[in-house]
Design a protein around this motif. Structure first.
Motif, short mmCIF file in Angstrom:
data_model
loop_
_atom_site.label_atom_id
_atom_site.label_comp_id
_atom_site.label_asym_id
_atom_site.label_seq_id
_atom_site.Cartn_x
_atom_site.Cartn_y
_atom_site.Cartn_z
N SER A 33 11.99 2.98 32.88
CA SER A 33 12.73 4.21 33.20
C SER A 33 13.38 4.81 31.97
O SER A 33 14.34 5.55 32.05
N ILE A 34 12.80 4.51 30.79
CA ILE A 34 13.49 4.92 29.56
C ILE A 34 13.57 6.44 29.39
O ILE A 34 14.56 6.97 28.92
N ARG A 35 12.50 7.15 29.79
CA ARG A 35 12.51 8.60 29.58
C ARG A 35 11.86 9.31 30.75
O ARG A 35 11.25 8.70 31.62
N ASP A 36 11.97 10.64 30.71
CA ASP A 36 11.28 11.52 31.66
C ASP A 36 11.61 11.19 33.11
O ASP A 36 12.57 10.53 33.40
N SER A 67 24.72 6.67 24.09
CA SER A 67 25.12 7.52 25.22
C SER A 67 23.94 8.06 26.03
O SER A 67 24.11 8.50 27.16
N TYR A 68 22.72 7.99 25.48
CA TYR A 68 21.55 8.54 26.19
C TYR A 68 20.75 7.47 26.92
O TYR A 68 19.78 7.77 27.60
N CYS A 69 21.11 6.20 26.78
CA CYS A 69 20.15 5.13 27.08
C CYS A 69 20.43 4.38 28.37
O CYS A 69 21.54 3.93 28.62
N VAL A 70 19.40 4.19 29.19
CA VAL A 70 19.54 3.47 30.47
C VAL A 70 19.50 1.95 30.32
O VAL A 70 19.85 1.23 31.26
N LEU A 112 13.11 0.43 12.49
CA LEU A 112 14.56 0.62 12.51
C LEU A 112 14.88 2.03 13.03
O LEU A 112 14.95 3.00 12.27
N PRO A 113 15.05 2.15 14.36
CA PRO A 113 15.25 3.47 14.95
C PRO A 113 16.52 4.15 14.41
O PRO A 113 17.59 3.56 14.45
N VAL A 114 16.34 5.39 13.92
CA VAL A 114 17.51 6.12 13.39
C VAL A 114 18.02 7.13 14.43
O VAL A 114 19.19 7.44 14.47
N GLN A 115 17.12 7.69 15.22
CA GLN A 115 17.40 8.67 16.30
C GLN A 115 17.75 10.07 15.79
O GLN A 115 17.26 11.05 16.33
N SER A 116 18.61 10.17 14.74
CA SER A 116 18.96 11.51 14.23
C SER A 116 19.43 11.37 12.79
O SER A 116 19.94 10.31 12.40
N THR A 136 10.30 4.31 12.52
CA THR A 136 11.53 4.68 13.22
C THR A 136 11.26 5.42 14.52
O THR A 136 10.13 5.79 14.82
N ASP A 137 12.33 5.62 15.29
CA ASP A 137 12.31 6.47 16.49
C ASP A 137 13.26 7.65 16.24
O ASP A 137 14.32 7.47 15.65
N ILE A 138 12.86 8.81 16.74
CA ILE A 138 13.70 10.02 16.62
C ILE A 138 13.82 10.66 18.00
O ILE A 138 12.84 10.77 18.72
N ILE A 139 15.03 11.09 18.34
CA ILE A 139 15.21 11.91 19.55
C ILE A 139 15.56 13.32 19.09
O ILE A 139 16.50 13.49 18.30
N VAL A 140 14.82 14.32 19.55
CA VAL A 140 15.19 15.71 19.23
C VAL A 140 15.80 16.36 20.47
O VAL A 140 15.51 15.97 21.60
N GLY A 188 8.50 10.02 18.08
CA GLY A 188 9.44 11.12 18.37
C GLY A 188 9.51 11.40 19.86
O GLY A 188 8.49 11.32 20.56
N PHE A 189 10.71 11.69 20.36
CA PHE A 189 10.91 11.95 21.79
C PHE A 189 11.82 13.16 21.98
O PHE A 189 12.76 13.36 21.21
N LYS A 190 11.55 13.92 23.04
CA LYS A 190 12.50 14.96 23.46
C LYS A 190 13.58 14.27 24.26
O LYS A 190 13.28 13.41 25.09
N TYR A 191 14.82 14.65 24.03
CA TYR A 191 15.91 14.06 24.81
C TYR A 191 15.66 14.26 26.30
O TYR A 191 15.29 15.34 26.74
N SER A 192 15.81 13.20 27.08
CA SER A 192 15.76 13.40 28.54
C SER A 192 16.96 12.71 29.19
O SER A 192 17.25 11.55 28.89
N PRO A 193 17.70 13.46 30.01
CA PRO A 193 18.90 12.90 30.64
C PRO A 193 18.54 11.77 31.60
O PRO A 193 17.59 11.93 32.39
N ARG A 194 19.23 10.66 31.52
CA ARG A 194 18.93 9.51 32.36
C ARG A 194 20.09 9.18 33.27
O ARG A 194 21.26 9.34 32.88
N PRO A 195 19.79 8.64 34.46
CA PRO A 195 20.86 8.31 35.41
C PRO A 195 21.86 7.33 34.81
O PRO A 195 21.47 6.48 34.01
N1 5AD Z 1 15.70 10.48 25.92
C1 5AD Z 1 14.78 10.49 24.92
N2 5AD Z 1 14.44 9.41 24.20
C2 5AD Z 1 15.03 8.24 24.52
N3 5AD Z 1 14.90 7.00 24.01
C3 5AD Z 1 15.71 6.18 24.69
N4 5AD Z 1 16.39 6.85 25.64
C4 5AD Z 1 15.99 8.15 25.56
C5 5AD Z 1 16.33 9.34 26.27
N5 5AD Z 1 17.21 9.34 27.25
C6 5AD Z 1 14.02 6.69 22.88
C7 5AD Z 1 14.82 6.21 21.67
C8 5AD Z 1 14.54 4.73 21.66
C9 5AD Z 1 13.13 4.68 22.20
C10 5AD Z 1 12.70 3.36 22.71
O1 5AD Z 1 13.15 5.64 23.25
O2 5AD Z 1 14.30 6.83 20.52
O3 5AD Z 1 14.65 4.16 20.36
#
Ligand code: 5AD
Ligand code: SF4
Length: 439
Positions: A53-56, A164-167, A263-267, A303-307, A334-341
């Motif tokens: 349930s990490i994204r989308d 703050s974004y992570c389930v 090493l995920p940096v995210q931003s 790395t991982d990036i959230i935009v 790379g991932f688009k931010y998605s709001p999670r419960p």
């Molecule tokens: N929205 C987008 N990306 C996310 N990730 C984790 N939670 C979210 C979210 N709510 C990404 C982060 C993390 C990777 C496993 O998934 O980049 O490192």
């Protein structure tokens, strides 16, 4: 009447390596309870979904999938939902999909044998959802690994970071480490069985804290790397906050530790990192990169990036791009931010339109492609040690991975999967290399 043999199961897995490995343990547990794995839903008496349930809209996807299988209900098949969506949605799953008879989060897999007995007894609503505060890991002697050469070992489960974004802290529960003794025993057992590559797993692998106080994470890495027969050790995923210099020193001094760190940096923006509650600054992240770049071996960094995190301005975004340029990663997810419960960032206004998030993601990926096109070139002419994975018949080539985890396709005489061969690199692409085996 059921059209399937008794005690047969079909398991489908979605999501990260932790889920893939959890499934290996679930399969091992089911087999030790007398079940037999089958390759299709049709043949199975019990159908299990290990969900992510990490994204989308992950929940929605699971419900859609389940409704596809409604028709099998009449044949007496039982359905079970495991993993993060199970933990997150809990008993609501029974409301929306009444033909599901088991819902179980990852912290409760230890109780699977009893839960299976309940299912067999005809219990329609078996749950395993209350164990997230457990101190126990799901260790099992019955892990059924699919690859005979390369295998995962979980060293730590759960996460206490609460970005703050992570389930994950909500679905996988609190952080709990195994003892280094039990990890090393499992690694030795794998070496005895002929495994040569071990990947240590954890949501936050470098937050590992030996409950017996024997080894730090870096010492555990080194100890696994020194086991006879082990040729490669990888670990994922690291959190920058807990990434100590001793990890780089271990990589530098133990040749079997792979030249790769994810090493995920995210931003790249301190303002966004703060809103994400990532617990480090851009400068601290870059300091860790500098340690790795100063190592005597070349360490590949990914790395991982959230935009599009809530409030990310164009200027914040530009700082992420400048960080990509500065570090020159070998791969970016790379991932688009998605709001999670349940997550804290749900309270922040997610005002950026999806098209703008998509644009930013495309810009990141395009920039990164250019960087990788440049970066991969430097392997031209190098002789790299490759672990053979298999044959790509369409291209009449072998395929394998370097210590830096790069895919390399190569020509040469017959080789068996799992062997290590030297390959000279003759071509470089943004995501792979090509070469010729050195005979
Ligand atoms: N929205 C987008 N990306 C996310 N990730 C984790 N939670 C979210 C979210 N709510 C990404 C982060 C993390 C990777 C496993 O998934 O980049 O490192
Ligand atoms: Fe999620 Fe952050 Fe924990 Fe990683 S460290 S699992 S991103 S909360």
């Amino acid at each position: 009447m059921p059209s399937h043999p008794p005690k047969t199961f079909y398991l489908e897995t979605f999501g990260c390596q932790m889920n893939v490995h959890d499934s290996e343990k679930v399969i091992g547990t089911l087999v030790s309870e007398g079940y037999r794995q089958v390759q299709t839903v049709e043949e199975a008496g019990l159908v299990l979904y290990n969900t992510c349930s990490i994204r989308d809209k992950a929940e929605q996807k699971v419900f859609n999938r389940l409704s596809d299988y409604k028709k099998y209900q009449k044949q007496g098949k039982k359905f079970a939902v495991l993993g993060c969506v199970a933990q997150q949605e809990g008993a609501r799953i029974f409301e929306r999909a009444p033909y599901v008879s088991m819902v179980c989060g990852s912290a409760s897999y230890r109780n699977l044998p009893e839960m299976l007995v309940q299912i067999e007894a005809g219990n329609q609503r078996v749950t395993g959802l209350d164990d997230r505060e457990t101190d126990k890991c799901f260790e099992t002697e019955f892990t059924s690994r699919t690859n005979p050469h390369r295998g995962y070992i979980t060293i730590i489960e759960g996460c206490d970071k609460f970005c703050s974004y992570c389930v994950v802290p909500f679905t996988r529960g609190k952080e709990r480490s195994r003892t280094s003794d039990s990890v090393l025993a499992e690694a030795r057992q794998m070496a005895d069985l002929g495994y040569t590559e071990i990947q240590l797993l954890g949501q936050n692998v470098n937050s590992f804290k030996d409950p017996a106080g024997k080894h730090t994470f870096a010492e555990l890495l080194a100890a696994v790397g020194q086991i006879e027969g082990i040729k490669r050790v990888r670990f994922t995923t690291s959190h920058p906050r807990d990434f100590g210099r001793d990890i780089v020193e271990a990589i530098d001094s133990v040749p079997t530790l792979c030249d790769h760190v994810h090493l995920p940096v995210q931003s790249g923006s301190n303002r966004v990192l703060d809103a994400m509650q990532r617990l480090y600054t851009r400068e601290q992240y870059l300091e860790r990169i500098a340690w790795m770049k100063a190592a005597s071996r070349e360490i590949s960094i990914t790395t991982d990036i959230i935009v599009g995190f809530p409030g990310e301005t164009e200027s914040d975004f530009q700082q992420t791009l400048s960080l990509l340029e500065q570090v020159e990663f070998d791969a970016v997810f790379g991932f688009k931010y998605s709001p999670r419960p349940n997550t804290p960032s749900l309270k922040l206004e997610d005002a950026l339109p999806d098209e703008e998030k998509a644009r930013r993601l495309a810009v990141v990926l395009e920039k990164q492609r250019d960087i990788q096109r440049r970066r991969y070139q430097r392997h031209l002419g190098q002789i790299l040690e490759v672990m053979v994975e298999g044959r790509n018949d369409r291209h009449q080539q072998w395929t394998g991975r370097t210590t830096q985890n790069k895919v390399i396709n190569f020509t040469g005489p017959e080789v068996s999967p799992g062997s290590y061969v030297p390959v000279v690199t003759t071509a470089a692409f943004p995501n792979s290399l090509a070469g010729q085996m050195v005979i």
